[in-house]
Scaffold this motif. Structure first.
Motif, short mmCIF file in Angstrom:
data_model
loop_
_atom_site.label_atom_id
_atom_site.label_comp_id
_atom_site.label_asym_id
_atom_site.label_seq_id
_atom_site.Cartn_x
_atom_site.Cartn_y
_atom_site.Cartn_z
N MET A 1 0.84 -1.17 0.00
CA MET A 1 0.00 0.00 0.00
C MET A 1 0.89 1.23 0.00
N LEU A 2 0.54 2.18 -0.83
CA LEU A 2 1.33 3.38 -1.06
C LEU A 2 0.58 4.60 -0.54
N TRP A 3 1.26 5.38 0.30
CA TRP A 3 0.72 6.67 0.78
C TRP A 3 1.42 7.72 -0.05
N HIS A 4 0.70 8.46 -0.86
CA HIS A 4 1.27 9.29 -1.91
C HIS A 4 0.74 10.72 -1.86
N PHE A 5 1.68 11.69 -1.85
CA PHE A 5 1.29 13.10 -1.84
C PHE A 5 2.37 13.99 -2.43
N THR A 6 1.95 15.14 -2.93
CA THR A 6 2.85 16.27 -3.13
C THR A 6 2.71 17.11 -1.88
N MET A 7 3.84 17.54 -1.33
CA MET A 7 3.84 18.24 -0.05
C MET A 7 4.68 19.51 -0.14
N SER A 8 4.23 20.55 0.55
CA SER A 8 5.00 21.78 0.64
C SER A 8 6.20 21.57 1.56
N LEU A 9 7.18 22.45 1.48
CA LEU A 9 8.35 22.33 2.35
C LEU A 9 8.00 22.38 3.83
N ASP A 10 6.89 23.03 4.17
CA ASP A 10 6.50 23.11 5.59
C ASP A 10 5.49 22.03 5.98
N GLY A 11 5.36 20.99 5.17
CA GLY A 11 4.61 19.80 5.57
C GLY A 11 3.14 19.76 5.26
N PHE A 12 2.65 20.64 4.40
CA PHE A 12 1.23 20.65 4.06
C PHE A 12 0.99 19.95 2.73
N VAL A 13 -0.06 19.14 2.66
CA VAL A 13 -0.43 18.45 1.43
C VAL A 13 -1.65 19.08 0.77
N ALA A 14 -2.27 20.00 1.46
CA ALA A 14 -3.38 20.78 0.91
C ALA A 14 -3.40 22.10 1.66
N GLY A 15 -3.92 23.10 1.00
CA GLY A 15 -4.05 24.40 1.66
C GLY A 15 -5.28 24.41 2.56
N PRO A 16 -5.60 25.57 3.11
CA PRO A 16 -6.82 25.67 3.91
C PRO A 16 -8.04 25.19 3.12
N ASP A 17 -8.96 24.55 3.79
CA ASP A 17 -10.17 24.01 3.15
C ASP A 17 -9.84 23.00 2.05
N HIS A 18 -8.73 22.31 2.18
CA HIS A 18 -8.28 21.30 1.23
C HIS A 18 -7.93 21.88 -0.14
N GLY A 19 -7.65 23.18 -0.20
CA GLY A 19 -7.31 23.82 -1.47
C GLY A 19 -6.05 23.25 -2.09
N MET A 20 -6.07 23.06 -3.40
CA MET A 20 -4.93 22.51 -4.12
C MET A 20 -4.38 23.46 -5.18
N ASP A 21 -4.86 24.70 -5.20
CA ASP A 21 -4.42 25.65 -6.21
C ASP A 21 -2.94 26.00 -6.10
N TRP A 22 -2.32 25.73 -4.96
CA TRP A 22 -0.90 26.00 -4.77
C TRP A 22 -0.02 25.13 -5.68
N LEU A 23 -0.58 24.07 -6.24
CA LEU A 23 0.18 23.20 -7.14
C LEU A 23 0.28 23.76 -8.57
N THR A 24 -0.51 24.79 -8.86
CA THR A 24 -0.49 25.38 -10.19
C THR A 24 0.92 25.88 -10.51
N GLY A 25 1.41 25.50 -11.67
CA GLY A 25 2.73 25.94 -12.11
C GLY A 25 3.88 25.08 -11.63
N MET A 26 3.61 24.04 -10.84
CA MET A 26 4.68 23.15 -10.39
C MET A 26 5.06 22.20 -11.52
N ALA A 27 6.34 21.92 -11.64
CA ALA A 27 6.83 21.00 -12.67
C ALA A 27 7.12 19.65 -12.03
N PHE A 28 6.59 18.60 -12.61
CA PHE A 28 6.83 17.25 -12.14
C PHE A 28 7.66 16.49 -13.17
N ARG A 29 8.31 15.45 -12.73
CA ARG A 29 9.13 14.62 -13.60
C ARG A 29 8.28 14.13 -14.78
N PRO A 30 8.81 14.19 -16.00
CA PRO A 30 8.07 13.69 -17.15
C PRO A 30 7.70 12.22 -16.95
#
Length: 170
Positions: A1-30
């Motif tokens: 079983m895999l626990w999977h997330f993108t996380m901010s440097l300060d340990g958050f996986v979602a913004g307030p109210d589970h917001g995910m707009d902070w991921l806009t513009g992030m580059a991930f490995r092809p």
């Protein structure tokens, strides 16, 4: 079983109210999205995250499959094709999810469910994509005040090695 997330440097996986707009513009490995779409068989998650983003098509629609939402109130959940609302303990939800995953990963996309499964010894691997952003508030990956630290082993040559990151503010 895999626990999977993108996380901010300060340990958050979602913004307030589970917001995910902070991921806009992030580059991930092809190829990362395609990799997860191919290896994921089923997904368990929590009700708060589901209510904030009720879409069973993960990875931009590249993955479709069974989604299990753990909730104490399944009767008030709207019917959604491919989504099962479960009022079960996390270990039972894992058994159900693994059966539905067809030999592929059961990919946990909930910090709360993931913490519970880690405490039960049911997480096989944690996969974190660390984003170069400080959110300052939101939903933490591992919010367990007063608990004994959960020690992890890395997958590199020295599994106890600290990972060093260095960034400059933009």
């Amino acid at each position: 079983m895999l626990w999977h997330f993108t996380m901010s440097l300060d340990g958050f996986v979602a913004g307030p109210d589970h917001g995910m707009d902070w991921l806009t513009g992030m580059a991930f490995r092809p190829g990362l999205t395609e990799e997860y779409a191919a290896t994921t068989g089923a997904v368990p998650g929590g009700r708060a995250g589901w209510d904030a983003s009720p879409d069973p098509r993960l990875y931009g629609g590249a993955w479709t499959g069974p989604v299990f939402v753990l909730t104490h109130h399944p009767r008030d959940a709207p019917a959604v094709e491919g989504v099962t609302f479960l009022d079960r303990d996390p270990a039972e939800a894992v058994r159900i999810g693994l059966a539905a995953a067809g030999g592929k990963n059961l990919e946990v996309l909930s910090p709360t469910i993931g913490r519970q499964l880690l405490d039960l010894g049911l997480i096989d691997e944690i996969d974190i994509h660390l984003a170069p952003v400080l959110l300052g508030a939101g939903i933490r990956l591992y919010d367990n005040p007063g608990a004994t630290p959960a020690r992890l082993l890395g997958t590199g040559a020295d599994p106890t090695a600290v990972v060093n990151l260095r960034y400059r503010p933009v």
